[in-house]
Structure formats: structure tokens, C-alpha cells
Design a protein around this motif. Structure first.
Motif, PDB file in Angstrom:
ATOM      1  N   ALA A 103      -7.352  48.262 -40.492  1.00 18.97           N
ATOM      2  CA  ALA A 103      -7.979  49.155 -41.461  1.00 18.97           C
ATOM      3  C   ALA A 103      -9.261  48.494 -41.950  1.00 18.97           C
ATOM      4  O   ALA A 103      -9.301  47.287 -42.192  1.00 18.97           O
ATOM      5  N   THR A 104     -10.318  49.292 -42.088  1.00 16.14           N
ATOM      6  CA  THR A 104     -11.623  48.740 -42.471  1.00 16.14           C
ATOM      7  C   THR A 104     -12.209  49.492 -43.653  1.00 16.14           C
ATOM      8  O   THR A 104     -11.884  50.654 -43.908  1.00 16.14           O
ATOM      9  N   GLY A 105     -13.096  48.796 -44.373  1.00 14.38           N
ATOM     10  CA  GLY A 105     -13.878  49.428 -45.425  1.00 14.38           C
ATOM     11  C   GLY A 105     -15.170  49.966 -44.824  1.00 14.38           C
ATOM     12  O   GLY A 105     -15.400  49.872 -43.618  1.00 14.38           O
ATOM     13  N   SER A 106     -16.000  50.550 -45.668  1.00  9.92           N
ATOM     14  CA  SER A 106     -17.218  51.182 -45.158  1.00  9.92           C
ATOM     15  C   SER A 106     -18.469  50.451 -45.625  1.00  9.92           C
ATOM     16  O   SER A 106     -18.438  49.639 -46.554  1.00  9.92           O
ATOM     17  N   LYS A 107     -19.576  50.788 -44.942  1.00  8.09           N
ATOM     18  CA  LYS A 107     -20.893  50.279 -45.333  1.00  8.09           C
ATOM     19  C   LYS A 107     -21.873  51.440 -45.169  1.00  8.09           C
ATOM     20  O   LYS A 107     -21.920  52.091 -44.110  1.00  8.09           O
ATOM     21  N   SER A 108     -22.646  51.729 -46.221  1.00  3.82           N
ATOM     22  CA  SER A 108     -23.582  52.860 -46.212  1.00  3.82           C
ATOM     23  C   SER A 108     -24.956  52.394 -46.667  1.00  3.82           C
ATOM     24  O   SER A 108     -25.099  51.357 -47.326  1.00  3.82           O
ATOM     25  N   THR A 182     -14.755  47.337 -49.965  1.00  3.65           N
ATOM     26  CA  THR A 182     -13.590  46.666 -49.375  1.00  3.65           C
ATOM     27  C   THR A 182     -12.381  47.595 -49.313  1.00  3.65           C
ATOM     28  O   THR A 182     -11.323  47.204 -48.810  1.00  3.65           O
ATOM     29  N   THR A 183     -12.514  48.803 -49.855  1.00  4.01           N
ATOM     30  CA  THR A 183     -11.408  49.772 -49.827  1.00  4.01           C
ATOM     31  C   THR A 183     -11.285  50.338 -48.417  1.00  4.01           C
ATOM     32  O   THR A 183     -12.231  50.916 -47.884  1.00  4.01           O
ATOM     33  N   THR A 184     -10.097  50.156 -47.831  1.00  4.13           N
ATOM     34  CA  THR A 184      -9.900  50.586 -46.439  1.00  4.13           C
ATOM     35  C   THR A 184      -9.280  51.972 -46.376  1.00  4.13           C
ATOM     36  O   THR A 184      -8.739  52.488 -47.351  1.00  4.13           O
ATOM     37  N   GLY A 185      -9.330  52.552 -45.191  1.00  4.60           N
ATOM     38  CA  GLY A 185      -8.695  53.848 -44.942  1.00  4.60           C
ATOM     39  C   GLY A 185      -9.706  54.918 -44.598  1.00  4.60           C
ATOM     40  O   GLY A 185     -10.827  54.951 -45.115  1.00  4.60           O
ATOM     41  N   SER A 225     -15.281  53.785 -42.805  1.00  7.97           N
ATOM     42  CA  SER A 225     -13.976  53.191 -43.101  1.00  7.97           C
ATOM     43  C   SER A 225     -12.949  53.786 -42.149  1.00  7.97           C
ATOM     44  O   SER A 225     -13.138  54.898 -41.620  1.00  7.97           O
ATOM     45  N   GLY A 226     -11.872  53.078 -41.904  1.00  9.66           N
ATOM     46  CA  GLY A 226     -10.889  53.574 -40.946  1.00  9.66           C
ATOM     47  C   GLY A 226      -9.491  53.095 -41.240  1.00  9.66           C
ATOM     48  O   GLY A 226      -9.281  52.117 -41.982  1.00  9.66           O
ATOM     49  N   ASN A 227      -8.510  53.771 -40.676  1.00 10.11           N
ATOM     50  CA  ASN A 227      -7.109  53.387 -40.810  1.00 10.11           C
ATOM     51  C   ASN A 227      -6.753  52.294 -39.816  1.00 10.11           C
ATOM     52  O   ASN A 227      -7.372  52.177 -38.753  1.00 10.11           O
ATOM     53  N   ALA A 228      -5.749  51.537 -40.172  1.00 15.45           N
ATOM     54  CA  ALA A 228      -5.170  50.609 -39.202  1.00 15.45           C
ATOM     55  C   ALA A 228      -4.355  51.412 -38.204  1.00 15.45           C
ATOM     56  O   ALA A 228      -3.668  52.377 -38.570  1.00 15.45           O
TER      57      ALA A 228
END
Length: 469
Positions: A103-108, A182-185, A225-228
Motif C-alpha cells: 500500500a502506498t501514499g500519494s504525491k501531487s 503517508t496515508t495509504t490506500g 496512492s494504492g492498496n496493498a
């Protein structure tokens, strides 16, 4: 000493008084020294026994904890990819897992801005994680520079897991506001909604394509961002977090790294290693107790003509009674059919009274009869509780050992008082002897003077003949 003595008589009054005083002091002083040494030695010995018993009691408490036998462990065959833990209610079992992605967080990023950009009007920026998030509002003042905008965002977002930064292109000096979460999903991409006048700082939820000609100037999501993605026993699963709590009841997984080509085996079962560790601590504490009591009650010969070295508690009935009670409980069988005594666990008594552990036999007993091992050790009727009952009367604050130590400390205080009394009595004796001897010395001096005067007088009388002449 009363000044210079013995002048009149020529006797060594100092020596005679010293000898008499020493003869008077010696018997009592030897008695007090002997009593003090024996009492101090016994206090030290009781302190050592108390310490060994306290350590033993701590080991008993650890092994008497019922929760120790309720714990479950979850072991991973590859902790660099996945870690696991289990609660006491977890069911025993073995599972095969593969980690496809974490699972990853995002960057914009915002659109490109001039490095000397300033906010044309006061307003607010609302930072969101996904379109449906109400977001966090950050006020921006008129004329705020990009640096001040960044600092205002970081100050307001410090506890949200979102941070702001500025990235400048060296080729043209254009700067973009970059937001990292750092918030994943999935669906948790960082977006910014801007009030009127601050539209240039807005960030849309569109994912930017590096092949798009407008990529360098458009706002949007750089890294979504993405799920594991993972599987358990071949079942494909997803999670918004890398910590997975509910895939298997009462078992928690932490995904560390992704490698879909490697299967990780997770085994959930009883906490045998924890029990083994507590059993070994119990045996070590017991052996330390036996070693201490052997040392304190031993008599060691050091050669012909020399007095043997004795322990501080030689012949002590309390020690004999204590060890007898402990040994009686160690060999007493308790409930269970497969595990009734310590010997069934590979714990046996050696010639010197200490215990030894057959680790293989212990491991087999834990694997085959884990619950019965718990019944042997823990609970109101368990071995640890029974042993604790035998030693508590010795180690409690008002127990046998502390009561004896308190009594012996009173004896030491009494020795000090008797020594003070002896010193006072000796001082008085010395004063009296000097007075008597000095009086005698003075009398002898007077008699000597009178004798000399008479001899002189007789020598001067007419017709007196001195036969010695």
C-alpha cells in the motif's frame, strides 16, 4: 597517663598499669569481637539467602502466569517480506502468503509557478485526501510567497501525515508546490481546493501522464496512492494499509516488501518459546538457590592443623526445613495423565541437588501436551503456586529471615553499647591504678628522702662512727 611516673620509686608504672588494664580488657574484648563477627557473618548469610529466595520467587511468579500458556505466536518464514503476530484467541494453523505490492501514499504537484510568485489575494487552501474528504483548511495571506505558503501548509498539516515542499526546475526557474502523503490506500490522493484568487495553487485529482506535453505545467497526481495486493493460500486480497488486522481472525500481518515470486509461510501456534524461557529461568533460579544454601551451610577443611572454613548458616534448622519443603513439592505429582511430574518434562535432579533440563524432552512435551504443562505449573494447585507458598513465609517483609536479621542487628547494637561500657570501665580502672601507683611512688620518694636525712644527721653527730667508712 598522669604525667611522668615512677620517678620516686624507679618503677615502670606506665608499663605495670598498661599490663593490668590490658589483662582486664582482653577477655571481654575477645568475647565482644567474637560475638560481633559471628553476628555479622550470620546477617550476611541471611541476606544472601533472602536474595536467592527473592530471585526464585520472581521466577515462580513468571511461570505461574496463566496468560503465558494462553499466548499464541505467529512466525514468518521470511520477515524481510512479511511479519505476523497473534492474539491469545487465534486458532493454530499454517498459511501461505505472497505480497504482490505494498500500500502506498500519494504525491501531487501544482502547476508551474514563477519563483517570485506571491498570493494575489487572501484566501484559503483546503487540503484533501480524495474528493470526498472534507479536508483541512489553511489560510493564506495576500502577498504570501511560495515559501510562506509552504510553511503555512506544513504548520497546519503537521499532524495529518501530509507535508508540502517546493521543487524548482533549474532550466527555467519555474517552481511547483509538491504535496506528499503517508496515508495509504486507493482513492487517498492529495488534492487542494483553492478559494477565489488562489486558483494557481490548486491541485486536481487527475493523474498526470509524463508523456503528456502539459505534464510539466499541469497540476495533478504524480504518484497515486494504492492498496496493498497480496494473497493468502491463493486467495487474492487487497488492503488500504500495510498492516492487515482482519484477514485472519486474531492474526495481524505487516507487509514489509513486495515479491510476488516468493511465498511466505506463517505458522500460528502456542508460545512454546516463551514457556521454555520461563522454565529455564525457574531452573536457573532454583540452582542458584541450591548453590547459595550449599555455600552457606558447608564446612570446608583447609589442611591439618588449621580450623575449617564454615558457612554462615551451618547447622541452621531454618535452611533444612526450607529445602525439605521445596524438595517435597518438586517431587509431588499433580493433575494430568501425560505430564504429572517435572521428570515428564525432562527436568531431573542431579547429585549436587541442582536441576538439569533435557531441552529435547521439554520441547516434545510442549508440542504434544502444551495444556497439561500449563496445568502442572500454573494455577492455584500448580507447582509454582505451591512452591511460592513454601517460601513466602521466609521472604516477606515480616517473614522469618527479616525477623532474624532485625534481631541480629539489635545484637550488633548491644555489642556497640557493651564496648562503650567496657571503654568507660577501663578508663576508670586506669585512672584509679595510676592514682594508686603514683601515691605509692610519692610515699617511696618521701621515705627515701627521710632515710637520706637520717643518714646525714647521724653522720654529723660527735663520736658517731660509720662502720662503712
Amino acid at each position: 597517663m598522669a604525667g611522668i611516673t615512677g620517678i620516686g620509686s624507679g618503677m615502670d608504672i606506665d608499663g605495670m598499669v598498661g599490663a593490668l588494664v590490658a589483662a582486664e580488657r582482653a577477655p571481654k574484648e575477645v568475647q565482644l569481637n567474637r560475638l560481633e563477627k559471628a553476628t555479622t557473618s550470620e546477617i550476611s548469610a541471611l541476606g544472601q539467602l533472602n536474595s536467592a529466595l527473592s530471585t526464585f520467587k520472581t521466577a515462580l511468579k513468571s511461570l505461574n502466569d496463566a496468560s503465558l500458556f494462553e499466548k499464541r505466536t505467529a512466525s514468518s518464514s521470511n520477515s524481510s517480506l512479511l511479519k505476523a503476530t497473534a492474539s491469545p484467541a487465534a486458532q493454530s494453523g499454517t498459511y501461505s502468503l505472497k505480497v504482490e505490492s505494498l500500500a502506498t501514499g500519494s504525491k501531487s504537484a501544482s502547476q508551474s509557478l514563477a519563483s517570485d510568485f506571491t498570493a494575489p489575494a487572501s484566501g484559503s487552501l483546503t487540503v484533501k485526501l480524495g474528493a470526498d474528504d472534507p479536508g483541512i483548511k489553511v489560510n493564506i495571506a495576500t502577498g504570501a510567497s511560495l515559501t510562506e505558503v509552504r510553511d503555512a501548509l506544513n504548520a497546519q498539516l503537521k499532524d495529518s501525515g501530509i507535508s508540502a515542499n517546493l521543487v524548482t526546475n533549474p532550466s527555467d526557474g519555474q517552481t511547483r508546490l509538491v504535496m506528499t502523503s503517508t496515508t495509504t490506500g486507493a482513492g487517498k490522493d492529495v488534492q487542494i481546493a483553492a478559494s477565489a484568487g488562489l486558483e494557481q495553487l490548486a491541485i486536481s485529482g487527475a493523474v498526470l501522464d509524463s508523456a503528456d506535453p502539459t505534464y510539466a505545467t499541469s497540476s495533478g497526481v504524480l504518484e497515486a496512492s494504492g492498496n496493498a495486493k497480496f494473497s493468502i493460500d491463493g486467495l487474492a486480497l487487497e488492503s488500504a494499509s500495510n498492516t492487515i488486522e482482519d484477514a485472519i481472525a486474531q492474526v495481524s500481518f505487516t507487509l514489509v516488501a513486495a515479491d510476488s515470486t516468493k511465498a511466505v509461510t506463517v505458522t500460528v501456534g502456542q508460545d512454546r518459546s516463551g514457556v521454555t524461557s520461563s522454565v529455564n529461568k525457574f531452573v536457573s533460579a532454583y540452582n542458584a538457590l541450591i548453590s547459595t544454601t550449599n555455600s552457606l551451610t558447608s564446612i570446608v577443611s583447609i589442611g591439618e592443623g588449621n580450623a575449617p572454613v564454615t558457612g554462615g548458616l551451618v547447622g541452621d534448622s531454618s535452611v533444612r526445613g526450607l529445602l525439605s519443603n521445596i524438595h517435597r513439592e518438586l517431587v509431588a505429582p499433580s493433575g494430568g495423565s501425560a505430564v504429572r511430574v517435572l521428570g515428564d518434562l525432562g527436568i531431573t535432579t542431579q547429585k549436587d541437588g541442582t536441576l538439569s533440563v533435557d531441552s529435547d524432552k521439554l520441547a516434545t512435551a510442549l508440542a504434544d501436551n502444551f495444556d497439561e504443562v500449563g496445568s502442572l505449573f500454573a494455577g492455584d494447585s500448580g507447582l509454582m503456586n505451591r512452591l511460592d507458598g513454601k517460601i513466602s513465609g521466609y521472604v516477606e517483609s515480616d517473614g522469618i529471615l527479616n525477623q532474624r536479621i532485625t534481631g541480629l542487628q539489635k545484637t550488633i547494637s548491644s555489642v556497640d553499647e557493651q564496648r562503650d561500657d567496657l571503654n568507660l570501665r577501663i578508663e576508670k580502672l586506669q585512672t584509679r591504678l595510676f592514682s594508686q601507683f603514683n601515691a605509692m611512688d610519692s610515699l617511696v620518694a618521701q621515705l627515701s628522702t627521710t632515710s637520706s636525712w637520717l643518714s646525714s644527721t647521724f653522720d654529723s653527730l660527735p663520736g658517731f662512727v660509720n662502720k662503712q667508712k
